[in-house]
Design a protein around this motif. Structure first.
Motif, PDB file in Angstrom:
ATOM      1  N   TYR A 178       0.765  -1.061  -0.224  1.00 35.11           N
ATOM      2  CA  TYR A 178      -0.033   0.074  -0.095  1.00 35.11           C
ATOM      3  C   TYR A 178       0.914   1.369   0.057  1.00 35.11           C
ATOM      4  CZ  TYR A 178      -3.839   3.075   1.234  1.00 35.11           C
ATOM      5  OH  TYR A 178      -4.747   4.106   1.050  1.00 35.11           O
ATOM      6  N   TRP A 179       2.060   1.139   0.528  1.00 35.55           N
ATOM      7  CA  TRP A 179       2.693   2.573   0.846  1.00 35.55           C
ATOM      8  C   TRP A 179       4.164   2.428   0.161  1.00 35.55           C
ATOM      9  CZ3 TRP A 179       0.185   6.436   2.896  1.00 35.55           C
ATOM     10  CH2 TRP A 179      -0.278   6.123   3.928  1.00 35.55           C
ATOM     11  N   ARG A 217       0.916   6.914  -0.887  1.00 38.62           N
ATOM     12  CA  ARG A 217      -0.069   5.568  -1.051  1.00 38.62           C
ATOM     13  C   ARG A 217       0.327   5.188  -2.708  1.00 38.62           C
ATOM     14  NH1 ARG A 217      -6.072   7.748   0.421  1.00 38.62           N
ATOM     15  NH2 ARG A 217      -5.305   9.187   2.050  1.00 38.62           N
ATOM     16  N   ARG A 218       0.786   3.977  -2.783  1.00 36.16           N
ATOM     17  CA  ARG A 218       1.301   3.579  -4.059  1.00 36.16           C
ATOM     18  C   ARG A 218       0.278   3.809  -5.230  1.00 36.16           C
ATOM     19  NH1 ARG A 218       5.601   0.285  -4.789  1.00 36.16           N
ATOM     20  NH2 ARG A 218       5.747  -0.065  -2.497  1.00 36.16           N
ATOM     21  N   GLN A 261      -1.927   6.223  -5.642  1.00 36.32           N
ATOM     22  CA  GLN A 261      -1.841   7.555  -6.201  1.00 36.32           C
ATOM     23  C   GLN A 261      -0.594   7.884  -6.994  1.00 36.32           C
ATOM     24  OE1 GLN A 261      -2.017   9.699  -2.363  1.00 36.32           O
ATOM     25  NE2 GLN A 261      -4.311  10.365  -2.877  1.00 36.32           N
TER      26      GLN A 261
END
Length: 89
Positions: A38-39, A78-79, A81
């Motif tokens: 996610y990050w 956020r990956r 985005q």
């Protein structure tokens, strides 16, 4: 309009205190240097966007790239985005 402009003043940037505070405690479980689903960290963001780490931090300061700073001082994104921004012309 550049590929980073849609995030300016969107309420999702580095100055969005509520978003920043709501996720700051989640970073304790992220291990530096290991990919997370996610990050993404600053280095991964720079790679995805095709820019330098210095440019990524500049985009954060100008509120053109949404990010959150963990208590250890590292920036996270956020990956999903980043992937959207990377695909913009």
């Amino acid at each position: 309009m550049g590929r980073f402009a849609p995030y300016a003043n969107s309420g999702c940037g580095a100055s969005s205190a509520s978003w920043r505070e709501s996720v700051s405690t989640r970073f304790a479980r992220i291990r530096h240097g290991k990919p997370h689903h996610y990050w993404a960290d600053t280095r991964e963001a720079a790679d995805l966007l095709g820019v330098t780490g210095k440019r990524v931090r500049q985009l954060i300061r100008t509120d053109l790239l949404p990010a959150v700073q963990a208590t250890n001082g590292r920036w996270y994104f956020r990956r999903a985005q980043l992937e959207v921004v990377a695909q913009r012309p």
